[in-house]
Motif scaffolding. Structure first.
Motif, PDB file in Angstrom:
ATOM      1  N   ALA A  30       1.121  -3.031  48.126  1.00  0.00           N
ATOM      2  CA  ALA A  30       0.261  -4.234  48.250  1.00  0.00           C
ATOM      3  C   ALA A  30      -1.301  -3.633  47.926  1.00  0.00           C
ATOM      4  N   GLU A  31      -1.607  -2.614  48.430  1.00  0.00           N
ATOM      5  CA  GLU A  31      -2.827  -2.144  48.154  1.00  0.00           C
ATOM      6  C   GLU A  31      -3.173  -1.721  46.640  1.00  0.00           C
ATOM      7  N   LYS A  32      -2.083  -1.416  46.074  1.00  0.00           N
ATOM      8  CA  LYS A  32      -2.126  -1.179  44.567  1.00  0.00           C
ATOM      9  C   LYS A  32      -2.388  -2.559  43.954  1.00  0.00           C
ATOM     10  N   LEU A  33      -1.715  -3.626  44.373  1.00  0.00           N
ATOM     11  CA  LEU A  33      -1.979  -4.776  43.631  1.00  0.00           C
ATOM     12  C   LEU A  33      -3.082  -5.435  44.182  1.00  0.00           C
ATOM     13  N   GLU A  34      -3.732  -5.137  45.282  1.00  0.00           N
ATOM     14  CA  GLU A  34      -5.003  -5.652  45.500  1.00  0.00           C
ATOM     15  C   GLU A  34      -6.106  -5.037  44.491  1.00  0.00           C
ATOM     16  N   LYS A  35      -5.916  -3.727  44.240  1.00  0.00           N
ATOM     17  CA  LYS A  35      -6.907  -2.977  43.493  1.00  0.00           C
ATOM     18  C   LYS A  35      -6.852  -3.482  41.761  1.00  0.00           C
ATOM     19  N   MET A  36      -5.463  -4.061  41.612  1.00  0.00           N
ATOM     20  CA  MET A  36      -5.579  -4.524  40.148  1.00  0.00           C
ATOM     21  C   MET A  36      -6.025  -5.989  40.150  1.00  0.00           C
ATOM     22  N   LEU A  37      -5.858  -6.670  41.179  1.00  0.00           N
ATOM     23  CA  LEU A  37      -6.419  -8.095  41.191  1.00  0.00           C
ATOM     24  C   LEU A  37      -7.906  -8.050  41.305  1.00  0.00           C
ATOM     25  N   ASN A  38      -8.472  -7.092  41.881  1.00  0.00           N
ATOM     26  CA  ASN A  38      -9.949  -7.243  42.177  1.00  0.00           C
ATOM     27  C   ASN A  38     -10.762  -6.892  40.849  1.00  0.00           C
ATOM     28  N   ALA A  39      -9.896  -5.808  40.357  1.00  0.00           N
ATOM     29  CA  ALA A  39     -10.504  -5.287  38.924  1.00  0.00           C
ATOM     30  C   ALA A  39     -10.645  -6.339  37.887  1.00  0.00           C
ATOM     31  N   LYS A  40      -9.517  -7.374  37.946  1.00  0.00           N
ATOM     32  CA  LYS A  40      -9.442  -8.298  37.098  1.00  0.00           C
ATOM     33  C   LYS A  40     -10.119  -9.650  37.318  1.00  0.00           C
ATOM     34  N   LEU A  41      -9.988 -10.015  38.518  1.00  0.00           N
ATOM     35  CA  LEU A  41     -10.590 -11.163  39.208  1.00  0.00           C
ATOM     36  C   LEU A  41     -11.613 -11.195  40.091  1.00  0.00           C
ATOM     37  N   GLY A  42     -11.700 -10.015  40.520  1.00  0.00           N
ATOM     38  CA  GLY A  42     -12.723  -9.939  41.847  1.00  0.00           C
ATOM     39  C   GLY A  42     -14.192 -10.474  41.619  1.00  0.00           C
ATOM     40  N   ASN A  43     -14.592 -10.844  40.524  1.00  0.00           N
ATOM     41  CA  ASN A  43     -16.005 -11.349  40.148  1.00  0.00           C
ATOM     42  C   ASN A  43     -15.679 -12.799  40.187  1.00  0.00           C
ATOM     43  N   LYS A  44     -14.533 -13.370  40.261  1.00  0.00           N
ATOM     44  CA  LYS A  44     -14.212 -14.994  39.989  1.00  0.00           C
ATOM     45  C   LYS A  44     -14.105 -15.552  41.257  1.00  0.00           C
ATOM     46  N   VAL A  45     -13.114 -14.898  42.165  1.00  0.00           N
ATOM     47  CA  VAL A  45     -12.556 -15.377  43.539  1.00  0.00           C
ATOM     48  C   VAL A  45     -12.636 -14.206  44.548  1.00  0.00           C
ATOM     49  N   ASP A  46     -12.504 -14.721  45.825  1.00  0.00           N
ATOM     50  CA  ASP A  46     -12.187 -13.862  46.709  1.00  0.00           C
ATOM     51  C   ASP A  46     -10.943 -13.591  46.869  1.00  0.00           C
ATOM     52  N   ILE A  47     -10.585 -12.375  47.338  1.00  0.00           N
ATOM     53  CA  ILE A  47      -9.091 -12.078  47.187  1.00  0.00           C
ATOM     54  C   ILE A  47      -8.797 -11.461  48.836  1.00  0.00           C
ATOM     55  N   MET A  48      -7.776 -11.914  49.385  1.00  0.00           N
ATOM     56  CA  MET A  48      -7.363 -11.452  50.914  1.00  0.00           C
ATOM     57  C   MET A  48      -5.887 -10.870  50.766  1.00  0.00           C
ATOM     58  N   MET A  49      -5.566  -9.966  51.367  1.00  0.00           N
ATOM     59  CA  MET A  49      -4.187  -9.349  51.371  1.00  0.00           C
ATOM     60  C   MET A  49      -3.968  -9.665  52.917  1.00  0.00           C
ATOM     61  N   VAL A  50      -2.599 -10.103  53.303  1.00  0.00           N
ATOM     62  CA  VAL A  50      -1.903 -10.354  54.387  1.00  0.00           C
ATOM     63  C   VAL A  50      -0.692  -9.621  54.352  1.00  0.00           C
ATOM     64  N   ASN A  51      -0.440  -8.805  55.594  1.00  0.00           N
ATOM     65  CA  ASN A  51       0.942  -8.298  55.969  1.00  0.00           C
ATOM     66  C   ASN A  51       1.655  -9.424  56.488  1.00  0.00           C
ATOM     67  N   GLY A  52       2.552 -10.215  55.924  1.00  0.00           N
ATOM     68  CA  GLY A  52       3.443 -11.445  56.501  1.00  0.00           C
ATOM     69  C   GLY A  52       4.699 -10.993  57.061  1.00  0.00           C
TER      70      GLY A  52
END
Length: 546
Positions: A512-534
């Motif tokens: 999950a942390e790896k995915l979060e880093k990938m998403l922030n690197a690509k989209l972090g300047n456009k949207v806020d990203i929150m990861m939740v352990n469901g």
């Protein structure tokens, strides 16, 4: 003439028969994700009635039998197929109300009422489903209503239902591509045929459950904590050699385990044993014959089954909702699965969270008990799954308080609805605001293919990773993380501002942390990203884009 005893026995037979065939009905499901539970839902629904019907005496009236069955089916209904089934049989209760016995004309009228109710309950009725099969059967019953021979009458009704079932692939292209008939329609035909067996010769269907399997279940799922002596329940069938002595095989198995059952005839030897060495039990069998391909040898870990049973019982105890009197104006009941998701709903104000969802559809009665346990005069129900909405809707006429079912189809929609609630607003304002909120949410889902299928133009292989955007299959992948990354990128639009990624029980925190880093690197300047352990089952990721 249909008596109460005959109707009672026919419905009991129907419950047994659909239970016997539930797995084959489940396998007819063409949707690629793990939700092939039509047969299971219909079986659980029917058997909710069987338990009560078995208590009725032979002298009972058809009115009482139909009323008893209808009430039990309504409360026990699971999934859309179970609800439709319960509505069809509710027609029997209405059509036979006050009757001691029934003629064919009464049955035809009752069936027509039930089918009409089922059609009205479905927002967008689709032909080529169980609705079509039931309607064609009702039309044939009306055509033959003047008949005086119950068995002949119902046999032709069953034939009409079977004919309609065989035509369902021509009405639904997805069935034709998969080479199957409609699962719900098949279940209804099985139920009608079982009733015919009683109408024709008084024969109630026999359960297919093997005694050895029942014994294994009793031991492996014992209600007490007594230690299990051997770990593995091992079963197999071999085609015996001409000189094979089953007694010698039994003698050997008793040296490596217990609960040994060896049954033989001139052609086969069937074995059941509890042992810590299933490999030895299977290897020894080769000295006496060769394995039959179907069914294949079966090895089950009874200790693991016992542990799972205890865990399930603990969960069930937590969900034994006790009715309470209303103390506030608004309350909430949500259906969810996964420790993190359940806690999210509770943190947002849910009074009761019913554990369920994909492959785990709670019954109408499950939802009703949760409603009565919510201390509010008006209870909002969030099904969070398209196959639970109809069961939730049935509670409206059963509850002792006002019930508003918001037709949320996903977990993110349910969360968005609860976040939009305003305790200073009135009922109408909240219903409107919550509805607008969940309808505005785009939901992405990453799961796996439960079966080979051709779906929405995709040739899918079992085990492939599937990416859905608002229930529409976008693409397949080999890697879970790549699939989630691709899906989020596709879902984010120019006006998107917030992305929530809920990761499931089969995703590690590192992944999950790896995915979060990938998403922030690509989209972090456009949207806020929150990861939740469901912690949810079935879905690796649930993605919400707002």
């Amino acid at each position: 003439m249909l008596t109460g005893r005959i109707l009672r026995d026919s419905l009991i037979s129907a419950g047994i028969s659909i239970q016997n065939h539930r797995k084959e009905v489940d396998r007819l499901n063409v949707y690629p994700v793990p939700d092939g539970d039509t047969g299971t839902n219909m079986s659980l629904t029917m058997n909710a009635a069987v338990k009560e019907l078995e208590l009725l005496e032979d002298s009972v009236s058809v009115s009482k039998v139909a009323e008893t069955a209808a009430g039990a089916l309504l409360r026990g209904a699971r999934g859309n197929s179970g609800v439709i089934l319960s509505l069809i049989f509710r027609g029997l209760a209405k059509g036979m109300s006050g009757l001691e016995s029934a003629e064919c004309s009464d049955i035809a009228k009752a069936l027509e009422i039930g089918v009409d109710s089922a059609y009205k309950a479905v927002m967008n009725p689709t032909e080529g489903t169980v609705l079509t099969v039931s309607r064609v059967a009702a039309e044939k019953a009306a055509e033959l209503s003047a008949a005086d021979d119950l068995a002949v009458f119902w046999e032709q009704v069953c034939t009409a239902a079977q004919d309609a079932l065989e035509k369902t692939p021509e009405q639904l292209p997805v069935l034709k591509k998969a080479g199957v008939v409609d699962a719900g329609g098949q279940g209804l035909v099985i139920i009608f045929d079982a009733m015919l067996g009683v109408f024709r010769d008084g024969k109630i269907a026999e359960s297919n459950e093997e005694k050895a399997e029942a014994k294994t279940l009793e031991i492996s799922q014992s209600d007490n904590d007594e230690e299990i002596k051997y770990s593995y329940c091992t079963e197999y069938i071999i085609e015996r050699n001409s000189n094979a002595d089953p007694f010698m095989l039994r003698a050997y198995l008793e040296t490596i385990g217990d609960c040994v059952v060896v049954v033989d005839d001139e052609e086969i030897i069937k074995v059941h044993v509890h042992t810590d060495n299933p490999g030895l039990a299977i290897q020894k069998a080769l000295e006496f014959g060769r394995f039959i391909n179907d069914p294949k040898p079966k090895i089950e870990n009874m200790r693991l089954q016992h542990e799972m049973k205890i865990k399930e019982e603990k969960i069930a105890k937590r969900q034994q909702f006790e009715p309470v009197k209303p103390e506030k104006e608004f309350g909430f009941v949500a259906v969810a699965s996964g420790h993190g998701i359940e806690e999210m709903f509770k943190d947002l104000g849910a009074d009761c969270v019913i554990r369920g969802g994909q492959t785990m559809n709670p019954s109408t009665d499950d939802i009703l008990r949760a409603i009565h346990a919510a201390p509010a005069s008006t209870v909002f129900v969030l099904p969070n799954n398209k196959n639970i909405i109809m069961a939730a809707e049935q509670t409206k006429n059963l509850a002792d308080r006002n019930v508003c079912v918001l037709p949320t189809r996903t977990i993110p929609q349910g969360i968005a609805a609860m976040m939009a609630f305003d305790d200073t607003a009135d009922f109408s304002e909240n219903r409107l605001a919550m509805t607008k909120a969940f309808e505005h949410v785009s939901t992405g889902q990453i799961t796996f293919a439960a079966r080979d299928s051709e779906y929405e133009g995709h040739n899918i292989k079992e085990g492939e990773i599937l990416a859905f955007d608002n229930s529409r299959l976008l693409f397949t992948e080999k890697d879970v993380s790549k699939a989630a990354f691709r899906l989020v990128k596709k879902m984010v639009k120019g006006d998107s501002s917030f992305v929530t990624v809920i990761y499931g029980a089969d995703v590690t925190s590192e992944q999950a942390e790896k995915l979060e880093k990938m998403l922030n690197a690509k989209l972090g300047n456009k949207v806020d990203i929150m990861m939740v352990n469901g912690g949810q089952p079935v879905y690796y990721y649930l993605i919400s884009v707002e």
